[in-house]
Design a protein around this motif. Structure first.
Motif, PDB file in Angstrom:
ATOM      1  N   ALA A  68       0.841  -1.194   0.000  1.00  0.00           N
ATOM      2  CA  ALA A  68       0.000   0.000   0.000  1.00  0.00           C
ATOM      3  C   ALA A  68       0.875   1.242   0.000  1.00  0.00           C
ATOM      4  CB  ALA A  68      -0.915  -0.009   1.223  1.00  0.00           C
ATOM      5  N   SER A  69       0.393   2.274  -0.679  1.00  0.00           N
ATOM      6  CA  SER A  69       1.156   3.515  -0.736  1.00  0.00           C
ATOM      7  C   SER A  69       0.934   4.324   0.527  1.00  0.00           C
ATOM      8  CB  SER A  69       0.743   4.328  -1.959  1.00  0.00           C
ATOM      9  OG  SER A  69       1.358   5.599  -1.937  1.00  0.00           O
ATOM     10  N   PHE A  70       1.969   5.009   0.924  1.00  0.00           N
ATOM     11  CA  PHE A  70       1.906   5.890   2.077  1.00  0.00           C
ATOM     12  C   PHE A  70       0.940   7.053   1.814  1.00  0.00           C
ATOM     13  CE2 PHE A  70       4.274   9.963   2.275  1.00  0.00           C
ATOM     14  CZ  PHE A  70       4.130  10.307   3.611  1.00  0.00           C
ATOM     15  N   ALA A  71       0.652   7.331   0.528  1.00  0.00           N
ATOM     16  CA  ALA A  71      -0.290   8.389   0.177  1.00  0.00           C
ATOM     17  C   ALA A  71      -1.742   8.004   0.456  1.00  0.00           C
ATOM     18  CB  ALA A  71      -0.145   8.760  -1.303  1.00  0.00           C
ATOM     19  N   GLU A  72      -2.027   6.730   0.689  1.00  0.00           N
ATOM     20  CA  GLU A  72      -3.383   6.308   1.013  1.00  0.00           C
ATOM     21  C   GLU A  72      -3.786   6.772   2.409  1.00  0.00           C
ATOM     22  OE1 GLU A  72      -5.522   4.970  -0.904  1.00  0.00           O
ATOM     23  OE2 GLU A  72      -4.300   4.437  -2.632  1.00  0.00           O
ATOM     24  N   ASN A  73      -2.824   7.117   3.249  1.00  0.00           N
ATOM     25  CA  ASN A  73      -3.133   7.573   4.600  1.00  0.00           C
ATOM     26  C   ASN A  73      -3.751   8.969   4.567  1.00  0.00           C
ATOM     27  OD1 ASN A  73      -1.897   5.223   5.582  1.00  0.00           O
ATOM     28  ND2 ASN A  73       0.104   6.211   5.667  1.00  0.00           N
ATOM     29  N   ASP A  74      -4.626   9.232   5.521  1.00  0.00           N
ATOM     30  CA  ASP A  74      -5.207  10.559   5.645  1.00  0.00           C
ATOM     31  C   ASP A  74      -4.111  11.555   6.030  1.00  0.00           C
ATOM     32  OD1 ASP A  74      -7.849  12.134   5.865  1.00  0.00           O
ATOM     33  OD2 ASP A  74      -6.782  12.649   7.702  1.00  0.00           O
ATOM     34  N   TRP A  75      -4.268  12.795   5.585  1.00  0.00           N
ATOM     35  CA  TRP A  75      -3.209  13.786   5.821  1.00  0.00           C
ATOM     36  C   TRP A  75      -2.959  14.008   7.308  1.00  0.00           C
ATOM     37  CZ3 TRP A  75      -4.162  18.113   8.677  1.00  0.00           C
ATOM     38  CH2 TRP A  75      -5.476  18.531   8.805  1.00  0.00           C
ATOM     39  N   THR A  76      -3.964  13.785   8.148  1.00  0.00           N
ATOM     40  CA  THR A  76      -3.774  14.014   9.578  1.00  0.00           C
ATOM     41  C   THR A  76      -2.778  13.039  10.193  1.00  0.00           C
ATOM     42  OG1 THR A  76      -5.699  12.616  10.049  1.00  0.00           O
ATOM     43  CG2 THR A  76      -6.080  14.990   9.868  1.00  0.00           C
ATOM     44  N   THR A  77      -2.580  11.880   9.542  1.00  0.00           N
ATOM     45  CA  THR A  77      -1.629  10.894  10.084  1.00  0.00           C
ATOM     46  C   THR A  77      -0.192  11.217   9.698  1.00  0.00           C
ATOM     47  OG1 THR A  77      -1.815   9.420   8.159  1.00  0.00           O
ATOM     48  CG2 THR A  77      -3.427   9.135   9.925  1.00  0.00           C
ATOM     49  N   ILE A  78       0.007  12.155   8.794  1.00  0.00           N
ATOM     50  CA  ILE A  78       1.353  12.471   8.320  1.00  0.00           C
ATOM     51  C   ILE A  78       2.082  13.361   9.324  1.00  0.00           C
ATOM     52  CG2 ILE A  78       2.669  13.431   6.390  1.00  0.00           C
ATOM     53  CD1 ILE A  78       1.047  10.902   5.789  1.00  0.00           C
ATOM     54  N   PHE A  79       1.337  14.162  10.072  1.00  0.00           N
ATOM     55  CA  PHE A  79       1.941  15.115  11.000  1.00  0.00           C
ATOM     56  C   PHE A  79       1.727  14.656  12.440  1.00  0.00           C
ATOM     57  CE2 PHE A  79       0.113  17.762   7.443  1.00  0.00           C
ATOM     58  CZ  PHE A  79       1.296  17.843   6.740  1.00  0.00           C
ATOM     59  N   LEU A 307      -0.747   6.201  -9.695  1.00  0.00           N
ATOM     60  CA  LEU A 307      -0.784   7.662  -9.780  1.00  0.00           C
ATOM     61  C   LEU A 307      -1.892   8.143 -10.697  1.00  0.00           C
ATOM     62  CD1 LEU A 307       2.994   8.694 -10.003  1.00  0.00           C
ATOM     63  CD2 LEU A 307       1.505   8.745  -8.017  1.00  0.00           C
ATOM     64  N   LEU A 308      -2.250   7.332 -11.706  1.00  0.00           N
ATOM     65  CA  LEU A 308      -3.282   7.736 -12.654  1.00  0.00           C
ATOM     66  C   LEU A 308      -4.619   7.949 -11.965  1.00  0.00           C
ATOM     67  CD1 LEU A 308      -1.047   6.655 -14.582  1.00  0.00           C
ATOM     68  CD2 LEU A 308      -2.879   5.806 -16.038  1.00  0.00           C
ATOM     69  N   GLU A 309      -4.866   7.215 -10.895  1.00  0.00           N
ATOM     70  CA  GLU A 309      -6.115   7.348 -10.172  1.00  0.00           C
ATOM     71  C   GLU A 309      -6.003   8.291  -8.986  1.00  0.00           C
ATOM     72  OE1 GLU A 309      -8.637   5.995 -11.511  1.00  0.00           O
ATOM     73  OE2 GLU A 309      -7.527   4.792 -12.967  1.00  0.00           O
ATOM     74  N   ARG A 310      -4.801   8.473  -8.437  1.00  0.00           N
ATOM     75  CA  ARG A 310      -4.649   9.187  -7.185  1.00  0.00           C
ATOM     76  C   ARG A 310      -4.209  10.637  -7.370  1.00  0.00           C
ATOM     77  NH1 ARG A 310      -1.988   5.200  -4.495  1.00  0.00           N
ATOM     78  NH2 ARG A 310      -0.001   6.155  -5.018  1.00  0.00           N
ATOM     79  N   ARG A 311      -3.469  10.936  -8.412  1.00  0.00           N
ATOM     80  CA  ARG A 311      -2.993  12.304  -8.603  1.00  0.00           C
ATOM     81  C   ARG A 311      -4.114  13.165  -9.183  1.00  0.00           C
ATOM     82  NH1 ARG A 311       2.741  14.304  -8.277  1.00  0.00           N
ATOM     83  NH2 ARG A 311       2.127  15.620 -10.006  1.00  0.00           N
ATOM     84  N   LEU A 478       9.229  15.233   3.175  1.00  0.00           N
ATOM     85  CA  LEU A 478       8.232  14.186   3.421  1.00  0.00           C
ATOM     86  C   LEU A 478       6.854  14.629   2.938  1.00  0.00           C
ATOM     87  CD1 LEU A 478       7.538  11.432   4.676  1.00  0.00           C
ATOM     88  CD2 LEU A 478       7.084  12.632   6.823  1.00  0.00           C
ATOM     89  N   VAL A 479       6.515  15.887   3.190  1.00  0.00           N
ATOM     90  CA  VAL A 479       5.229  16.420   2.726  1.00  0.00           C
ATOM     91  C   VAL A 479       5.199  16.477   1.196  1.00  0.00           C
ATOM     92  CG1 VAL A 479       3.635  18.358   2.867  1.00  0.00           C
ATOM     93  CG2 VAL A 479       5.027  17.752   4.841  1.00  0.00           C
ATOM     94  N   GLN A 480       6.311  16.879   0.598  1.00  0.00           N
ATOM     95  CA  GLN A 480       6.391  16.934  -0.861  1.00  0.00           C
ATOM     96  C   GLN A 480       6.235  15.546  -1.475  1.00  0.00           C
ATOM     97  OE1 GLN A 480      10.193  18.829  -1.305  1.00  0.00           O
ATOM     98  NE2 GLN A 480       9.455  20.831  -0.617  1.00  0.00           N
ATOM     99  N   LEU A 481       6.827  14.547  -0.846  1.00  0.00           N
ATOM    100  CA  LEU A 481       6.682  13.176  -1.332  1.00  0.00           C
ATOM    101  C   LEU A 481       5.237  12.712  -1.197  1.00  0.00           C
ATOM    102  CD1 LEU A 481       7.836  10.524  -2.389  1.00  0.00           C
ATOM    103  CD2 LEU A 481       8.534   9.965  -0.045  1.00  0.00           C
ATOM    104  N   TYR A 482       4.609  13.039  -0.088  1.00  0.00           N
ATOM    105  CA  TYR A 482       3.208  12.674   0.140  1.00  0.00           C
ATOM    106  C   TYR A 482       2.319  13.289  -0.934  1.00  0.00           C
ATOM    107  CZ  TYR A 482      -1.287  12.451   2.634  1.00  0.00           C
ATOM    108  OH  TYR A 482      -2.597  12.236   2.977  1.00  0.00           O
ATOM    109  N   ALA A 483       2.554  14.563  -1.246  1.00  0.00           N
ATOM    110  CA  ALA A 483       1.765  15.230  -2.289  1.00  0.00           C
ATOM    111  C   ALA A 483       2.071  14.649  -3.662  1.00  0.00           C
ATOM    112  CB  ALA A 483       2.031  16.732  -2.268  1.00  0.00           C
ATOM    113  N   ALA A 484       3.346  14.345  -3.927  1.00  0.00           N
ATOM    114  CA  ALA A 484       3.721  13.782  -5.228  1.00  0.00           C
ATOM    115  C   ALA A 484       3.075  12.435  -5.471  1.00  0.00           C
ATOM    116  CB  ALA A 484       5.250  13.663  -5.319  1.00  0.00           C
ATOM    117  N   LEU A 485       2.861  11.679  -4.428  1.00  0.00           N
ATOM    118  CA  LEU A 485       2.225  10.359  -4.538  1.00  0.00           C
ATOM    119  C   LEU A 485       0.696  10.463  -4.674  1.00  0.00           C
ATOM    120  CD1 LEU A 485       4.331   8.381  -1.942  1.00  0.00           C
ATOM    121  CD2 LEU A 485       4.266   7.958  -4.401  1.00  0.00           C
TER     122      LEU A 485
END
Length: 490
Positions: A68-79, A307-311, A478-485
């Motif tokens: 699973a991609s780390f981008a699937e997590n809600d943004w609140t879990t990143i901080f 990325l085609l579905e998530r970006r 880390l935030v930039q990677l999260y957004a890029a994913l």
């Protein structure tokens, strides 16, 4: 009896003919309404995505499902900073750019309703009344010599209907393009959301880094002030030269000169963050310091095709391609004849009681076909334009995918290397602190000049500032990677 049977058969045949006629008319209307849709139907382009991202930080998991991609997590879990989470939430509620993006979605939805209405008939109703008092001299007299009436009046209700039949799918293709524009504006709103979360986090990390630099500078100023006092005492005792004192004062003033610039940058960053929060410039509350922001060592990224579905930007580019593809059908339909039906009816009388009498009603119906014969190349050029625009949107879609892959690879490299950088800088700071301690001991014992203290102290101060800046870049990467994913919009 025979005549009665013949009459019944005749009535039955007439009714059958009328039924068949009605069915044929309705079938014709449905065929004219539905018809066909000229132009190509959209199919998602084939994308040759790589099997994995360049520079991935987490190993593959050889299981049934891909990791699973780390981008699937809600943004609140990143901080892990509660204050930062609150700031991001306030920005999502109050940021004006985000509100503007939401209004664009509403605009596109309204435009879709306007375009879709062209597929349906338009009906209007009204009424009229007119009165005329003519000159008696123009009206004349009746045969018996009495004057004719010189007052005329009349009017009544009326209704009209018009329907441009969408036999070639012109209006349906326009609706298809407008629907894609709605989806594109919605994905655009989500892209703004991702960008807003990233901007708030990056601004907050810069602010906390500047706070750390201000604290380092303040502590350095205090330490160097003590060094100046010590050097002054040594000079008065004859253990230090005037040159040593001037060098100590130089170090002290250099640190003091840095402080106003850092405070200016803090004010600028607070103002920028305030605007992101949708409020007037003001103070910003603080949470964890820059060193307290936690970062995972391994970041699962999933597979590139996800990325085609998530970006959001890729989805927005695809909807623009869908709209451009539909407009080819719109341009293609201009080659074919346009069919329309019009009708009107009503009642008219100079007496209100007789408006709806049989002799007062009237109606009119007509159908028309319009075939372009000569337009000076306009239709052909418009068709070529729509095809060229579709190819442009296709290239833009492909470019958005490549840019997304580049963003992820850059984010992976930035996150890995900034972590290594901060680790090395932390080691450098420890070594520099010890070097300063030893240099001061040697100088106090008269075993070295103050130049050694000056050099080691300068290196320590620079290394401490660079470490604070490196911590900021590590947190931001880390935030930039999260957004890029493609994270942040769900």
């Amino acid at each position: 009896m025979r005549h009665a049977e013949d009459a019944m058969q005749k009535n039955f045949k007439d009714e059958k003919v009328r039924t068949i006629g009605k069915a044929a008319i309705w079938t014709l209307l449905v065929a004219l309404t539905v018809g066909c849709k000229v132009g190509p139907d959209y199919k998602r382009p084939i994308v040759n995505a790589p099997a994995e991202f360049k520079g991935k930080l987490a190993p593959d998991i050889a299981e049934v499902e891909a990791p699973a991609s780390f981008a699937e997590n809600d943004w609140t879990t990143i901080f892990n900073d509660a204050v930062l989470k609150e700031l991001v939430q306030r920005a999502l509620e109050n940021n004006l750019d985000y509100k503007i993006a939401a209004q664009r979605v509403l605009e596109a939805q309204a435009q879709l309703g306007v375009v879709r209405s062209q597929q349906l008939p338009s009906v209007s109703a009204g009424g009229s009344y007119s009165a005329l008092q003519a000159p008696s001299a123009l009206v004349g007299n009746n045969d018996n010599g009495t004057p004719k009436s010189s007052f005329f009046n009349g009017g009544g209700p009326s209704a009209s209907a018009a329907w441009n039949l969408d036999f070639w799918g012109l209006y349906r293709r326009q609706t298809e393009a407008a629907r894609a524009e709605v989806l594109g504006s919605e994905w655009g709103r989500r892209a703004v959301r991702v960008s807003l979360i990233q901007s708030v986090a990056e601004s907050y990390f810069r602010l906390r880094s500047l706070d750390a630099q201000q604290q380092i500078t303040t502590a350095t100023i205090a330490a160097r002030e003590d060094s100046v006092k010590l050097t002054q005492a040594l000079e008065r005792g004859g253990a230090a030269s005037r040159a040593d004192l001037r060098q100590a004062e130089e170090l002290y003033e250099a640190a003091r000169a840095n402080l106003p610039e850092i405070r200016r940058q803090v004010a600028v960053e607070e103002n920028a963050l305030s605007v992101l929060l949708g409020k007037s410039p003001g103070d910003i509350v603080r949470g964890l310091d820059i060193a307290g922001q936690t970062h995972p060592e391994e970041v699962p990224v999933g597979i590139p095709s996800s990325l085609l579905e998530r970006r959001a930007d890729i989805q927005q580019a695809e909807q623009r391609l869908v709209a451009a593809n539909a407009r080819i059908g719109v341009a293609r339909a201009q080659y074919f004849p346009q069919l329309s039906l019009t009708s009107m009816g009503g009642a008219a009388s100079n007496q209100l009681s007789s408006i709806f009498a049989g002799g007062s009603t009237y109606w009119y119906a007509a159908g028309s076909v319009t075939q372009p014969v000569f337009s000076g190349g306009r239709i052909r050029s418009n068709y070529r334009y729509s095809k060229a625009q579709q190819q442009e949107m296709l290239l833009a879609y492909q470019k958005s995918i490549l840019n997304a892959l580049k963003d992820v690879s850059n984010g992976l490299a930035a996150y890995a290397e900034t972590r290594h950088y901060t680790e090395r800088k932390a080691d450098q700071v420890k070594a520099a602190e010890d070097a300063v301690r030893l240099a001061k001991i040697r100088y106090s014992g008269g075993n070295t000049s103050y130049l050694e203290v000056l050099t080691t102290d300068t290196r320590l101060y620079d290394a401490q500032l660079q470490l604070a800046q490196g911590k900021e870049r590590e947190a931001a990467s880390l935030v930039q990677l999260y957004a890029a994913l493609g994270g942040g919009w769900r």
